[in-house]
Each structure stands twice: as structure tokens, then as C-alpha cells.
Design an enzyme around this catalytic site. Sequence first.
Site, PDB file in Angstrom:
ATOM      1  N   MET A  14     -11.750   1.114   1.001  1.00 32.04           N
ATOM      2  CA  MET A  14     -10.646   0.159   1.005  1.00 32.04           C
ATOM      3  C   MET A  14     -11.101  -1.185   1.553  1.00 32.04           C
ATOM      4  O   MET A  14     -10.828  -2.243   0.973  1.00 32.04           O
ATOM      5  CB  MET A  14      -9.487   0.705   1.841  1.00 32.04           C
ATOM      6  CG  MET A  14      -8.172  -0.026   1.642  1.00 32.04           C
ATOM      7  SD  MET A  14      -7.504   0.267  -0.001  1.00 32.04           S
ATOM      8  CE  MET A  14      -5.826  -0.330   0.202  1.00 32.04           C
ATOM      9  N   ASP A  33     -17.961  -3.160  10.474  1.00 36.50           N
ATOM     10  CA  ASP A  33     -17.668  -1.791  10.906  1.00 36.50           C
ATOM     11  C   ASP A  33     -18.581  -1.462  12.069  1.00 36.50           C
ATOM     12  O   ASP A  33     -19.471  -2.254  12.431  1.00 36.50           O
ATOM     13  CB  ASP A  33     -17.834  -0.796   9.761  1.00 36.50           C
ATOM     14  CG  ASP A  33     -16.801   0.336   9.855  1.00 36.50           C
ATOM     15  OD1 ASP A  33     -16.645   0.900  10.953  1.00 36.50           O
ATOM     16  OD2 ASP A  33     -16.150   0.638   8.843  1.00 36.50           O
ATOM     17  N   VAL A  98      -8.852  -0.147   9.398  1.00 33.52           N
ATOM     18  CA  VAL A  98      -9.401   1.052  10.023  1.00 33.52           C
ATOM     19  C   VAL A  98      -8.417   2.204   9.813  1.00 33.52           C
ATOM     20  O   VAL A  98      -7.293   1.996   9.349  1.00 33.52           O
ATOM     21  CB  VAL A  98      -9.671   0.808  11.527  1.00 33.52           C
ATOM     22  CG1 VAL A  98     -10.606  -0.379  11.716  1.00 33.52           C
ATOM     23  CG2 VAL A  98      -8.373   0.588  12.299  1.00 33.52           C
ATOM     24  N   GLU A 100      -5.556   5.172  10.003  1.00 29.30           N
ATOM     25  CA  GLU A 100      -4.149   5.033  10.393  1.00 29.30           C
ATOM     26  C   GLU A 100      -3.856   5.734  11.727  1.00 29.30           C
ATOM     27  O   GLU A 100      -3.134   6.732  11.777  1.00 29.30           O
ATOM     28  CB  GLU A 100      -3.254   5.613   9.296  1.00 29.30           C
ATOM     29  CG  GLU A 100      -3.152   4.737   8.059  1.00 29.30           C
ATOM     30  CD  GLU A 100      -2.289   3.507   8.308  1.00 29.30           C
ATOM     31  OE1 GLU A 100      -1.059   3.628   8.267  1.00 29.30           O
ATOM     32  OE2 GLU A 100      -2.851   2.432   8.544  1.00 29.30           O
ATOM     33  N   LYS A 105      -5.969   1.100  16.057  1.00 35.14           N
ATOM     34  CA  LYS A 105      -5.625  -0.242  15.584  1.00 35.14           C
ATOM     35  C   LYS A 105      -5.345  -1.181  16.753  1.00 35.14           C
ATOM     36  O   LYS A 105      -5.747  -2.353  16.744  1.00 35.14           O
ATOM     37  CB  LYS A 105      -4.428  -0.175  14.636  1.00 35.14           C
ATOM     38  CG  LYS A 105      -4.740   0.501  13.297  1.00 35.14           C
ATOM     39  CD  LYS A 105      -3.530   0.522  12.384  1.00 35.14           C
ATOM     40  CE  LYS A 105      -3.816   1.264  11.084  1.00 35.14           C
ATOM     41  NZ  LYS A 105      -4.750   0.539  10.204  1.00 35.14           N
ATOM     42  N   SER A 127      -0.318   1.312   6.280  1.00 32.86           N
ATOM     43  CA  SER A 127       0.631   1.724   5.240  1.00 32.86           C
ATOM     44  C   SER A 127       1.976   2.131   5.827  1.00 32.86           C
ATOM     45  O   SER A 127       2.887   2.475   5.084  1.00 32.86           O
ATOM     46  CB  SER A 127       0.061   2.894   4.434  1.00 32.86           C
ATOM     47  OG  SER A 127      -0.224   3.990   5.280  1.00 32.86           O
ATOM     48  N   ASN A 198       6.047   2.699  -0.356  1.00 37.98           N
ATOM     49  CA  ASN A 198       5.877   4.102   0.027  1.00 37.98           C
ATOM     50  C   ASN A 198       7.209   4.774   0.325  1.00 37.98           C
ATOM     51  O   ASN A 198       7.420   5.943  -0.007  1.00 37.98           O
ATOM     52  CB  ASN A 198       4.960   4.208   1.246  1.00 37.98           C
ATOM     53  CG  ASN A 198       3.494   4.101   0.875  1.00 37.98           C
ATOM     54  OD1 ASN A 198       3.116   4.359  -0.263  1.00 37.98           O
ATOM     55  ND2 ASN A 198       2.666   3.704   1.824  1.00 37.98           N
TER      56      ASN A 198
END
Length: 671
Positions: A14, A33, A98, A100, A105, A127, A198
Amino acid sequence: MFVNKAAVVGAGVMGGQIAQTIAAAGIPVLLKDIRQELVDRGLQEARSVTAGRFGALVQNGKLTADEAAAKTDAVLALIHGTTSYDGFGDVDFVIEAVPEKLELKQAVFGELDAVTPGHAILASNTSGLSITEIGDATLRPEKIVGFHYCYPAAVMPLIEVIDGEDTSAETLQAAMNFAQAIKKTPIRSGEVPGFVLNRILLSGLSEVWRMTEDQDLSIKAVDELIAGAKITPMGPYMLVNLLGLDTTFHVAEHMVAAYGPDRFYVHEGMATQVAAGKLGAKTGGEGFYKADGSAAATGGSKQPADDEIARLLELKVFAEAALVLQEGVATHRDIDVALMAGAGIDPARGMLPPFMKADEQGLDVVLERLEAAARKHGPAFAPPRILRRLVAQGRLGRSTGQGFYAYPQPDAVQPAGDDAVVQLETRGPVAIAWLASPPMNAIGPRTVEHLGKVHAAAKAGGARVFVIASANPQVFSAGADLKAFTTQDEDAGRGFIAATHALLRTLETDPVVTIAAVNGLALGGGCELAMACDVRIAAQSASFGQPEIKLGIIPGFGGTQRLPRLVGENKALEMNLIGDAISATEAWEFGLVNRTVVDHELLDTVLAWARRFAEQAPVAVARIKDVSGNSDLDAGIAAEQDAFAAVFATADAKEGIGAFLGKRKAVWSGT
């Protein structure tokens, strides 16, 4: 806020694709990363996507292999992989991608807060997690925003821009503008679990999952039934198999926890597959389907007895969408755009998003179907109050001229002919001129001619108020027809500009009151058309701008003259020199529009204003209009026409328009 350099934190598939979308727009981007192998994976994903895109152009004969290779290298040269925060000191926009987990986060955002400049916007690709809680880890909560890509990020157009409790309006608009700059389709969403896409999709899928397991149905048969009914572009199980069973499973669990088991459901077979590490196509192995496309042993074997499962999916999607609208999370326009741009609901393929489809079916019919489903299947199908309200108003959809959207009901005889790009609808003393030139209501010679004929006919027919509205549910007018300019000689071009100015001055000076009902994009000539009206009423999702500077030209239909009269010289100069769009809220704050209203109430509000104006004394109205704008506007317009003609003849203008039409970045020469 301008984005000259960006960064992506989290370099998986992603993250690599997100970085590619930014670099493809010509913006340098850091891809970070914690381990080099993860960075390398993200860079490889970016290379694969870029090479694939240009390779397709080679196959279509639009590029040579050498040209494709050069373009691929140019995009990748803008992506710099790193395992540290070196280089983050001058970034303007960071996207976190990163895993979920809220704690992870928050840790990343705390680090970003310390290594990025104070003006930088920090965005999360979450998301469904709370933007407000993520922002709590920083000292700049007003600059924290959600920026949710759909998978695959390099392909799907949608980005959900989510505002937390502390997100500033400036941050939100900057994020919207950035999304558009990288060629994505942004919508705005409030901060609720699942956001827009969603939440609505999983609400509908919950009923499919529940019925499949309760009735021991074959997942392949269910997929074939639903895809055949053209409710979604593919069956729901195939879709989950492509997106990843683990991602879908975790979001579904989140939805059940947030909204309860009556409205949401977690597929037990999916939970079993995830526990076994069978995540679908993303891992190249088994999920709901095997690698060869055959169904895996995750469901039953029975065939659906009828199409009830498809009908319930459609009803549940609509019911949840209506709740999202009713709660003020997003506008009906943005919800439909989310389903089109994020779930592939394509009208060109016979599929319609929920509100467009409900308007076509009839809101009274949808209400009856939901009531029947609620009696049989429970309160999850209870009709939302907003649907009952519209039905009670007699707003039943296209058949009545208004449902969630407004629809033209043109007069039998049209002043500009049956194929007119501006259509006249008469409602007593109120005349509505519907702009109907798909796809973007571009203003060209034909539009100006037809709008003039419609205005003259409305006045001759005794209209007291003249409303300019759009038949396009997404766009008011995206500007002048640049192709018309490039195909005209100089004399014809000057004639078109003069005719447009004459029409706009007529709208301003004629005794008939004019109202612009701005439902979506009003850019360039579209913004200038709205500014020539006496009153501008805008939907909340509308936006305004004068982007001509980005093409190497200047506003040509009064933008340098009318805009400062409305918003002040400083703001007008800023808008004309920068070219970025502003929101309807900002337009109202600066005086560009008179009112903003919720999107689905726009036409009702405009007609209420029109009826009030129509009741006023005609002579007094004419005199008020005559003296209110009594400044030397004509001299300013004349100067603008000369400047426009001079600028339009430059090499930069030709380059800017050519780049726009060719969908490439312009290279200015200053000549």
C-alpha cells in the site's frame, strides 16, 4: 498550504503504491520504513505499478518502449527510500500507512511531529481508526487529517478525506486540493467508524454473509447472482478475496463493535480462513476462492431459491447510506461518488450508486420495500427518517423532478431547440436555465448562445427570476471550453469572449433577478458565470476557483474584476495567482456566495429565494439592480479583454493548454 515535497511512512504494498501516485504527479516523495527490506518492497511495488501503466500505453501504441522506460525512470527518480527520518525537515504532507493499530500509529505521529516542519500536514491512511485519537499524539491536532486510499491505491480513484474533531478547515481543503493534484477523486467524511465506503459496503455485505451462512448457500452461486443483477461489479466474496480476508475481517469486527450485531455481521467462514492464514489473492493462496479461481470449501452447497439476497443487499446499502447522510457524515453527492470511485459502481456498466438508483426507482417505492423488509427481517431495514421526509414532501425522484438530486423538467418548446445545451424550465414567475452540456458543462460558444436565448425567452415570457442550475449532479461548470479556443482563429476567439461578456453583463444589469444554484465544481468560467448572477447559493460540497494561472493564462470572463468586488482585493489576488479551489464554506466566509446549504436541499432553498424575489416590486428591483453595481466595471472588463487576448497569444498559454489537454505537466518558458 502547498505541497512541494511529500512523504509516506510504511513501505508495504500500500505504501509503495501511495508513493507512486504522488511521484506520478511530479511531486518528490520519501518512502520510509523501519527495515531496508520493507523499503525495497515498497520501491519494487512502485516500479511494478509505474512500469505496468506505461507498458499498457506501449501496447496501445501511444508510447514506444524507450519512451515508456524513460517515463518510468522519471517517476521513480522522485521516490527516495529511507529507513530514517533524514529529509523530513522540509516535507509539506506526510501520509502514514503503517498497520491498523492505534498505539503504533500514535507512536509514528509522535515521531513525525518532532521531525517535520510546523506547517506540514500529517495524514493517516487508516481505514477506520479515530483521527482525533491519532492526532492526540501531536502538538498540531489541527493539522491532522484522514487520507484513506482504497486498495489498490495506484488504481482506485477514491480518497476519503476525514476531519477529526480538531482538524482545521484549511487543513481539510489543503488535503482535498492535494488529492486532486495527484489525480485522485476526494470526498469528505466525518469521523465515524468505517467512514463512508467501508461502513456502507460492509453493512450491505453483512446481510449477504448472514443469509449465506443461515441458508447454507454456495458462495460461488451467491456471487454469480449478485454480479448478474449488476448491483456490484463483482460478487461480494470475490471482492473480499481480492481485497484480503484479514483486512475485511478486522474492519467487519470493528463495525460490529461500533454499531451492533443487528446492523453488522462477521462471516464465520472468513474468521476461520483468516485464522488459518488463508487471506485470498493478496497472499497468492486460498481464501474464499482458490488460486485457480474455483471456490474454496468455505461455504455451503445450496443454490439461492430466488433473488432475495441481491435485493436485500441493495436495500441495506441504501439504508446505511441514508443514515450516513442523515447523520451529516457526508453529503449524498459524496456518498454516491464514494461508491462509484471506491467500489466500481459504474453507471456506464448499468450500475447506479444508492441515491441515484433510489431516485430512478422512486423514493416511495424504496420506502415500501424497506418497510416490507423490516417486517420480515427486522429493524436493520427500518426506513431512515430522511427518506420518509422526502416522500412526505412529494420529492419522489426523477419522476417528480426532485428526489435526493434535482432533475430538469424542461418546457415542451425550447428556445434553443430540442438539442440545446441549456434547457428552459418555467415554474410560474421563476425560470430555470439548466446547464446540460456533459460531462463538465464547459462554457463554449454554443453554451453562451443557448443561455442567451433561454434568458431572452424567459424574460419575454414574464419571468421575474432567472435561476442558473446544473443538470449534472456533480458539476456546476468546470470552466471555459479550451478546445473551442484552440480550434478558433483570433477573430472568432475575440468574438466568443465579447459575446460571453455581453451575456454576463446582461445577467447583471437586466431587471430580472438572477440566482446561481451551485451544486458542485464552479471553476474558471463556471465561477465567473456564478459571479455574474445577483445571488449565489451553494451546496456544502461545492467548490470555487480560478485555475487559469495553472494553464499559463488569466481569467477571461471577468474573474479579475468581479472576484475582488465580492471577496476583496487581497483574497481575489490570492485566488487568481494560486489557482487552487476553495470550499463553499470559505467562499461564504469571504462573501463569494450568499448562503451554503446541505446538498440535497439546494434546489428547494433556491426556489424559496426565487419566490421571495418574484414577490418584490418590479420597478424597485430594477432600480436596485441598476444602482447597486454602479462602478466602472465596463472599463475593467475592457482592460481584462485586452490582457486576456495578449496573454492567450503567448507561448506559455499554448503550452499550458496543450499540457492540460494532453494530460501532462506544463513547462513554462516565460514567453
